[in-house]
Structure formats: structure tokens, C-alpha cells
Design an enzyme around this catalytic site. Structure first.
Site, PDB file in Angstrom:
ATOM      1  N   GLY A 286       0.813  -1.225   0.000  1.00  0.00           N
ATOM      2  CA  GLY A 286       0.000   0.000   0.000  1.00  0.00           C
ATOM      3  C   GLY A 286       0.841   1.268   0.000  1.00  0.00           C
TER       4      GLY A 286
ATOM      5  N   ALA B 141       2.629   2.784  -5.193  1.00  0.00           N
ATOM      6  CA  ALA B 141       2.227   1.842  -6.245  1.00  0.00           C
ATOM      7  C   ALA B 141       0.899   1.167  -5.904  1.00  0.00           C
ATOM      8  CB  ALA B 141       3.322   0.798  -6.452  1.00  0.00           C
TER       9      ALA B 141
ATOM     10  N   LYS C 124       5.710  22.107 -10.471  1.00  0.00           N
ATOM     11  CA  LYS C 124       7.045  21.808 -11.000  1.00  0.00           C
ATOM     12  C   LYS C 124       7.069  22.090 -12.498  1.00  0.00           C
ATOM     13  CE  LYS C 124      10.142  17.932 -11.909  1.00  0.00           C
ATOM     14  NZ  LYS C 124      10.377  16.482 -11.801  1.00  0.00           N
TER      15      LYS C 124
ATOM     16  N   LEU D 282       8.327  -0.284  -7.156  1.00  0.00           N
ATOM     17  CA  LEU D 282       9.684  -0.775  -6.891  1.00  0.00           C
ATOM     18  C   LEU D 282       9.773  -2.291  -7.055  1.00  0.00           C
ATOM     19  CD1 LEU D 282      10.393   1.482  -3.778  1.00  0.00           C
ATOM     20  CD2 LEU D 282      11.221   1.818  -6.123  1.00  0.00           C
TER      21      LEU D 282
ATOM     22  N   THR E  54      10.749   9.560 -12.909  1.00  0.00           N
ATOM     23  CA  THR E  54       9.876   8.802 -13.813  1.00  0.00           C
ATOM     24  C   THR E  54       9.173   7.600 -13.172  1.00  0.00           C
ATOM     25  OG1 THR E  54      11.954   7.803 -14.535  1.00  0.00           O
ATOM     26  CG2 THR E  54      10.949   9.402 -16.006  1.00  0.00           C
TER      27      THR E  54
ATOM     28  N   ILE F 176       6.966   7.183 -10.610  1.00  0.00           N
ATOM     29  CA  ILE F 176       5.518   7.255 -10.358  1.00  0.00           C
ATOM     30  C   ILE F 176       4.789   7.182 -11.710  1.00  0.00           C
ATOM     31  CG2 ILE F 176       3.634   8.706  -9.453  1.00  0.00           C
ATOM     32  CD1 ILE F 176       5.650   9.735  -7.343  1.00  0.00           C
TER      33      ILE F 176
HETATM   34  C1  LIG Z   1      15.950   7.686  -3.336  1.00  0.00           C
HETATM   35  C2  LIG Z   1      14.703   7.580  -4.159  1.00  0.00           C
HETATM   36  C3  LIG Z   1      14.175   8.712  -4.752  1.00  0.00           C
HETATM   37  C4  LIG Z   1      13.031   8.609  -5.534  1.00  0.00           C
HETATM   38  N1  LIG Z   1      12.532   9.718  -6.146  1.00  0.00           N
HETATM   39  C5  LIG Z   1      11.476   9.618  -6.961  1.00  0.00           C
HETATM   40  C6  LIG Z   1      10.929  10.759  -7.593  1.00  0.00           C
HETATM   41  O1  LIG Z   1      11.362  11.884  -7.374  1.00  0.00           O
HETATM   42  N2  LIG Z   1       9.878  10.584  -8.419  1.00  0.00           N
HETATM   43  C7  LIG Z   1       9.329   9.361  -8.666  1.00  0.00           C
HETATM   44  O2  LIG Z   1       8.417   9.262  -9.487  1.00  0.00           O
HETATM   45  N3  LIG Z   1       9.788   8.274  -8.024  1.00  0.00           N
HETATM   46  C8  LIG Z   1      10.836   8.368  -7.192  1.00  0.00           C
HETATM   47  N4  LIG Z   1      11.288   7.266  -6.535  1.00  0.00           N
HETATM   48  C9  LIG Z   1      10.563   6.005  -6.678  1.00  0.00           C
HETATM   49  C10 LIG Z   1       9.326   6.011  -5.784  1.00  0.00           C
HETATM   50  O3  LIG Z   1       9.711   6.235  -4.447  1.00  0.00           O
HETATM   51  C11 LIG Z   1       8.571   4.698  -5.871  1.00  0.00           C
HETATM   52  O4  LIG Z   1       8.356   4.365  -7.213  1.00  0.00           O
HETATM   53  C12 LIG Z   1       7.225   4.798  -5.204  1.00  0.00           C
HETATM   54  O5  LIG Z   1       7.355   5.297  -3.910  1.00  0.00           O
HETATM   55  C13 LIG Z   1       6.540   3.463  -5.176  1.00  0.00           C
HETATM   56  O6  LIG Z   1       7.000   2.667  -4.142  1.00  0.00           O
HETATM   57  P1  LIG Z   1       6.229   1.297  -3.908  1.00  0.00           P
HETATM   58  O7  LIG Z   1       4.819   1.575  -3.582  1.00  0.00           O
HETATM   59  O8  LIG Z   1       6.526   0.399  -5.046  1.00  0.00           O
HETATM   60  O9  LIG Z   1       7.003   0.664  -2.653  1.00  0.00           O
HETATM   61  P2  LIG Z   1       6.901   1.000  -1.085  1.00  0.00           P
HETATM   62  O10 LIG Z   1       6.678   2.418  -0.817  1.00  0.00           O
HETATM   63  O11 LIG Z   1       8.123   0.362  -0.476  1.00  0.00           O
HETATM   64  O12 LIG Z   1       5.617   0.213  -0.584  1.00  0.00           O
HETATM   65  C14 LIG Z   1       5.637  -1.166  -0.342  1.00  0.00           C
HETATM   66  C15 LIG Z   1       4.343  -1.567   0.337  1.00  0.00           C
HETATM   67  O13 LIG Z   1       4.330  -2.977   0.493  1.00  0.00           O
HETATM   68  C16 LIG Z   1       3.976  -3.288   1.831  1.00  0.00           C
HETATM   69  N5  LIG Z   1       4.584  -4.579   2.176  1.00  0.00           N
HETATM   70  C17 LIG Z   1       5.832  -5.015   1.898  1.00  0.00           C
HETATM   71  N6  LIG Z   1       6.014  -6.253   2.395  1.00  0.00           N
HETATM   72  C18 LIG Z   1       4.855  -6.617   2.984  1.00  0.00           C
HETATM   73  C19 LIG Z   1       4.419  -7.763   3.687  1.00  0.00           C
HETATM   74  N7  LIG Z   1       5.215  -8.816   3.924  1.00  0.00           N
HETATM   75  N8  LIG Z   1       3.163  -7.764   4.178  1.00  0.00           N
HETATM   76  C20 LIG Z   1       2.313  -6.711   3.975  1.00  0.00           C
HETATM   77  N9  LIG Z   1       2.689  -5.600   3.323  1.00  0.00           N
HETATM   78  C21 LIG Z   1       3.934  -5.548   2.839  1.00  0.00           C
HETATM   79  C22 LIG Z   1       4.517  -2.130   2.655  1.00  0.00           C
HETATM   80  O14 LIG Z   1       3.913  -2.034   3.892  1.00  0.00           O
HETATM   81  C23 LIG Z   1       4.159  -0.975   1.732  1.00  0.00           C
HETATM   82  O15 LIG Z   1       2.814  -0.625   1.924  1.00  0.00           O
HETATM   83  C24 LIG Z   1      12.412   7.344  -5.719  1.00  0.00           C
HETATM   84  C25 LIG Z   1      12.920   6.228  -5.081  1.00  0.00           C
HETATM   85  C26 LIG Z   1      14.058   6.325  -4.296  1.00  0.00           C
HETATM   86  C27 LIG Z   1      14.581   5.112  -3.604  1.00  0.00           C
END
Ligand SMILES: Cc1cc2nc3c(=O)[nH]c(=O)nc-3n(C[C@H](O)[C@H](O)[C@H](O)COP(=O)(O)OP(=O)(O)OC[C@H]3O[C@@H](n4cnc5c(N)ncnc54)[C@H](O)[C@@H]3O)c2cc1C
Length: 514
Positions: free
Chosen positions: A16, A19, A81, A330, A341, A343
């Protein structure tokens, strides 16, 4: 209510963060009545907590979700932006903006930059950025939404608040949320398809299609299915980031800053309530302690959070959709954040899935097409980011020398050769970045083409001069009439500063005061 013949109805989203909630929002909004959508997340595990700069495509996506811009901006402390300012990239002291707008008026024959190049060759023409409204507005710290001078823009937003905002909007619209840790996934013995998530408390969450949004761990796509990972660190060598927040400054800049440092670059993302800062670096060239020192020497004001280390491997999952699991965010790969890029890739991924949604339960061909399109999209964006590193002329640090000398993907080498030879740049069918984007970065990185298209010669030197002067004067006048970005924000979508931001200082930073 699913129609007759629909065998795939139960969609389970694991995770949650940005993504997970983006996927849930889009599916609920576009296909809600046909699906049974469940999202599982763990507050204890939390989210990555970064990812705060976006690109203009987010506005189209928000229209698709039916979101109100002001409400979204208030809820996420967002600012506008207009592009990204790259500092110290080609050489120390250099600066250019990759602005989101057009350069002059492009014709079918070619980009306007050819006119500008001809003018420069004749000894006039000013700066390339003077031919772009968004560039000039960014430089002036101005912003306005107006019909007379439309501009292209994106947002800076608070990542944590964004997921919360989407949850508040879409949980009541048919997304069932389950809180808790997923312990493992159950698979069908024959097909290997995932059949259910098993929670640590023993609950089973069964589904037909699973969307893996569990972040770097890729709980389903990698840990369960072993889809494999393609490592791109030989082209994009940073592998670590330190992130920290500082208080908002007087001037809320309408652009992101990407400042090249000794072995990577520093971001500054101004929100209404605070500034997001971070140093992206290569651990082979900089230790964590050195990175911390470099970052803290270059932030303004007290720290609102402790610096937080994030490790990553830039690259992509070999299969974004494997069996009945689609990876987003991710979990699908890591794109260097230089051009903000990721998001966008989540948004395109979920909209593609909606277009290709496998209602009938059979999807081998759909899956192959989805993977092919997603792969191309990742590669084109990768090339654009590699371009910034490859075109450096810096000789002051081993990291930058290695970037300058590295071999690049053939697809990028071709683009560089084309532009170098003839100023020709193109946007292919699957390319995210426009001709203007390529031109801003190539010229900004000092790749001045040896030749150019002579379309400007059709006007003759004097008319070309007058045309450029008139274009640039019109842009200047328009920008002078715009309000300051911070004043526009105050009237358009004022937010209350959270107490925590105003009062919670941790330590003092020093650094430059821009
Ligand atoms: C340094 C950095 C800078 C960035 N800057 C940008 C930017 O400027 N612009 C941009 O577009 N993107 C950027 N990104 C990428 C962006 O942060 C991610 O694409 C975005 O936040 C999506 O993350 P996510 O939801 O995939 O993962 P996460 O935010 O890690 O979410 C993972 C989810 O899975 C859940 N989860 C995991 N394991 C379990 C489990 N076992 N049981 C239950 N739940 C679980 C967690 O609780 C969480 O809700 C950046 C990334 C990094 C690392």
C-alpha cells in the site's frame, strides 16, 4: 456486477505505498463494479517514503481518476514543477533546466532548435531557454494557470500523504483494505499461479490476479515466482541514497534541483510545508559517512528528520507480468530518480493493465504484449537518464571520469551520434521524452551539434533575428505578468503547515543558501 463469461474478478494488491494505492485507485475508478479489489498492507513495515517529484503525465492520470487538483494539492502539500535544474553536470559551475515546455514553435520539418542553432551560428539568438515559457517562468520563480499563456507542469508532492489521500478517496469506493503482514503466498501445484496470500495471523486472501506492490522485496514477483532481475548498474552506477527533510524556505522554487556532487547528485524538492533533500551516490566511490557529510553540508536549516539510507539496484524485473502476478512500482524494478519517472511508470503500468485486463481468465498473449511494451518503455527512459551521465565532461572525480568513459546502450549511442552530426532528435512511438526534452539535455550537457537543418535559412538572417526576438520578448512579457509561485500557491491551494514540520528540529544543517 460481473457480466456472464467473466471468470477473473478477484484482484489482490499486495502493498500500500504509492504503487499499491495508485493501482487500487485506477482499478476502482475504471473497472470497480466489475471487480472485487482487495489491498493488503502493513503499517509496521511502512513504505519507502521517498518519490516526491513527478512529470506532467500525472495530470492526465489524475483526470482519469476524477481528482480535483486543488484538493489533491492541499492534501499532499504539493507545489508546482516546471522542470528540473541540472547543476554541475557537464562541468562544475554549469547549469541548465530541462523544462517541460516547447522550445519555440516546432514545424513538421524539424525542431525549432534548428532555427536557434542557425541564429547562434550567425551570432545572435540569446539562450535556448529564452525560447521556452516554462524555462523562463522557472528561472523567475513564477507560476500561473492561465488560458492566455498555457504552461505545462507537474507537481512536487509528499509521498506519504499521497498514498493516504488516494486511500481516503478510493477505499470507500470499493477497495477492501486488510492490515497486516503477508507471511507467504500459496501457489497452484500445476500452473504455479499464485492462489492466495497467507497472512502472519493465518488469514488467507484468495485471488485470481495479484498485483505485487511490495516494494524492493518483490514478495510475489521475485520471492515467490523468481522472475529474475536485469541489473543496469554498469550504465547507471549509483546504488544508494540518503534522504532528509528540511523546513520550507521563503521562496518555493517551481522546479526540482539536481545538483551533481562528487559521486552522484543531490535532489532538492520544495513542497509547501518542507523541502525534500537527498544524495544519490555510488557506494564504490563514497562511504555512507562521506555521503552524510556531503549531504548535510549542502542543506539549508534544521533537519526535520534523521538522514535515512536507502540501497537499490537500478534495473528491471525480467518479467513484469509473470504467471498471474503483475509487478508495479519498486517491485517491478528501479529507475534512477534523476528524471522523476517512477511514479509515471506505475501509472502507465496500471493503465496498460486496465486496457489489457484479462476478464476471461486466459492471458498468455496479453501478458507477452504487456511485458514487451513495458520493457521498451523502461529502456527508453533508461537511455534518457544514462545520457546525463555519459555527456559529462567532468574530470575532477573518478566517478565522473568513469561515467564519461563508459559504453552506453546502442540505442542511446545512435541518438547521440545523430544529434552530434546533424542536430536531429526524435520521439519514437514508445518514447516518453519529447524532442524538446532530448534537446534541452543534450545542449545543456554541451553536446553542440556540428550541423543542423537549414530551415531557418528560408527566412533569411534578418527575418530570423526578428522572429526570435519577437518570440523571446513575448515570453518575457508573459512571465513578467505571472505571480510568484509561492503567491500563486497561497491563493490557489493553501495548506496548513503541520505542527510537526514547524516545530520538530533534529539538528542543524549548514550549506548554500540558494
Ligand atoms: C531515493 C529515491 C528517490 C526517488 N525519487 C522519486 C521521484 O522523485 N519521483 C518518482 O516518481 N519516483 C521516485 N522514486 C521512486 C518512488 O519512491 C517509488 O516508485 C514509489 O514510492 C513506489 O513505491 P512502492 O509503492 O513500489 O514501494 P513502497 O513504498 O516500499 O511500498 C511497499 C508496500 O508494500 C507493503 N509490504 C511489503 N512487504 C509486505 C508484507 N510482507 N506484508 C504486507 N505488506 C507488505 C509495505 O507495507 C508498503 O505498503 C524514488 C525512489 C528512491 C529510492
Amino acid at each position: 456486477m460481473p457480466v456472464h463469461g467473466q471468470s477473473l474478478t478477484r484482484v489482490v494488491i499486495a502493498g500500500g505505498g504509492t504503487a499499491g494505492w495508485t493501482a487500487a485507485a485506477a482499478l476502482a475508478q475504471q473497472l470497480g463494479p466489475l471487480l472485487d479489489i482487495t489491498l493488503v498492507e502493513s503499517e509496521e513495515i511502512g513504505t519507502v517514503g521517498v518519490g516526491e517529484a513527478t512529470i506532467p503525465t500525472i495530470r492526465t492520470f489524475h483526470t482519469l481518476l476524477g481528482l480535483d487538483e486543488r484538493e489533491f494539492m492541499r492534501a499532499t502539500q504539493a507545489s508546482f514543477k516546471l522542470g528540473i535544474a541540472f547543476e554541475n553536470w557537464a562541468r562544475t559551475g554549469d547549469r541548465y533546466i530541462h523544462a517541460f515546455g516547447d522550445i519555440g514553435k516546432t514545424t513538421w520539418m524539424g525542431g525549432f532548435h534548428n532555427m536557434w542553432l542557425m541564429a547562434k551560428a550567425a551570432g545572435f539568438g540569446g539562450g535556448l531557454g529564452e525560447c521556452c515559457v516554462e524555462y523562463q517562468a522557472a528561472e523567475a520563480g513564477k507560476f500561473a494557470i492561465s488560458e492566455t499563456l498555457p504552461i505545462n507542469y507537474a507537481y512536487h508532492l509528499d509521498a506519504g500523504l499521497y498514498a493516504r489521500f488516494l486511500r481516503a478517496k478510493f477505499e470507500p469506493r470499493g477497495v477492501r483494505r486488510i492490515e497486516g503482514r503477508i507471511a507467504r503466498a500459496e501457489q497452484d501445484g500445476e500452473s504455479g499461479h499464485v492462489t492466495a496470500l497467507v497472512m502472519e495471523n493465518g488469514t488467507r486472501v484468495a485471488g485470481d490476479l495479484f498485483i505485487d506492490c511490495t516494494g524492493f522485496r518483490g514478495l510475489l514477483i521475485e520471492q515467490t515466482l523468481g522472475a529474475g532481475y536485469e541489473d543496469w548498474r554498469h550504465w547507471l552506477p549509483t546504488d544508494s541514497a540518503l534522504a532528509v527533510q528540511t523546513p520550507s524556505t521563503d521562496r518555493i522554487l517551481p522546479y526540482t534541483r539536481a545538483i551533481a556532487r562528487s559521486a552522484g547528485w543531490q535532489w532538492r524538492i520544495p513542497l509547501q510545508s518542507r523541502v525534500g533533500n537527498g544524495l544519490v551516490y555510488c557506494s564504490a566511490h563514497l562511504t555512507e559517512d562521506q555521503a552524510r557529510t556531503e549531504l548535510l553540508a549542502n542543506v539549508n536549516g534544521s533537519l526535520l528528520t534523521e538522514p535515512r539510507l536507502i540501497r537499490y539496484v537500478t534495473g528491471r524485473r525480467r518479467k513484469m507480468w509473470d504467471k498471474n502476478v503483475v509487478a508495479l512500482g519498486l517491485a517491478s524494478g528501479f529507475m534512477e530518480p534523476l528524471e522523476s519517472t517512477s511514479i509515471h511508470l506505475i501509472q502507465v503500468g496500471v493503465t496498460r493493465l486496465i486496457k489489457m485486463f484479462p476478464f476471461g481468465g486466459e492471458f498468455a498473449a496479453l501478458r507477452a504484449r504487456y511485458n514487451e511494451q513495458t520493457n521498451v518503455e523502461f529502456e527508453r527512459i533508461r537511455d534518457f537518464i544514462v545520457l546525463h551521465y555519459k555527456l559529462t565532461q567532468r574530470d575532477d572525480a573518478p566517478f565522473w571520469r568513469a561515467c564519461r568513459e563508459m559504453a552506453v546502450p546502442d540505442s542511446l549511442a545512435e541518438r547521440i551520434a545523430l544529434f552530434d552530426e546533424s542536430a536531429y532528435a526524435y520521439q519514437g512511438a514508445d518514447d516518453l521524452f519529447s524532442v524538446t526534452s532530448w534537446v534541452f539535455v543534450m545542449i545543456g550537457q554541451r553536446l553542440m551539434p556540428r550541423q543542423f537543418h537549414h530551415m531557418g535559412g528560408m527566412l533569411g538572417a534578418e527575418r530570423l533575428r526578428r522572429a526570435l526576438e519577437s518570440l523571446q520578448a513575448g515570453i518575457s512579457r508573459g512571465v513578467v505578468g505571472m505571480p510568484l509561485h509561492k503567491d500563486f500557491l497561497r491563493s490557489y491551494c493553501p495548506t496548513e503547515k503541520p505542527d510537526t514540520v514547524a516545530t520538530r528540529g533534529i539538528a542543524s544543517g549548514t550549506g548554500d543558501s540558494k
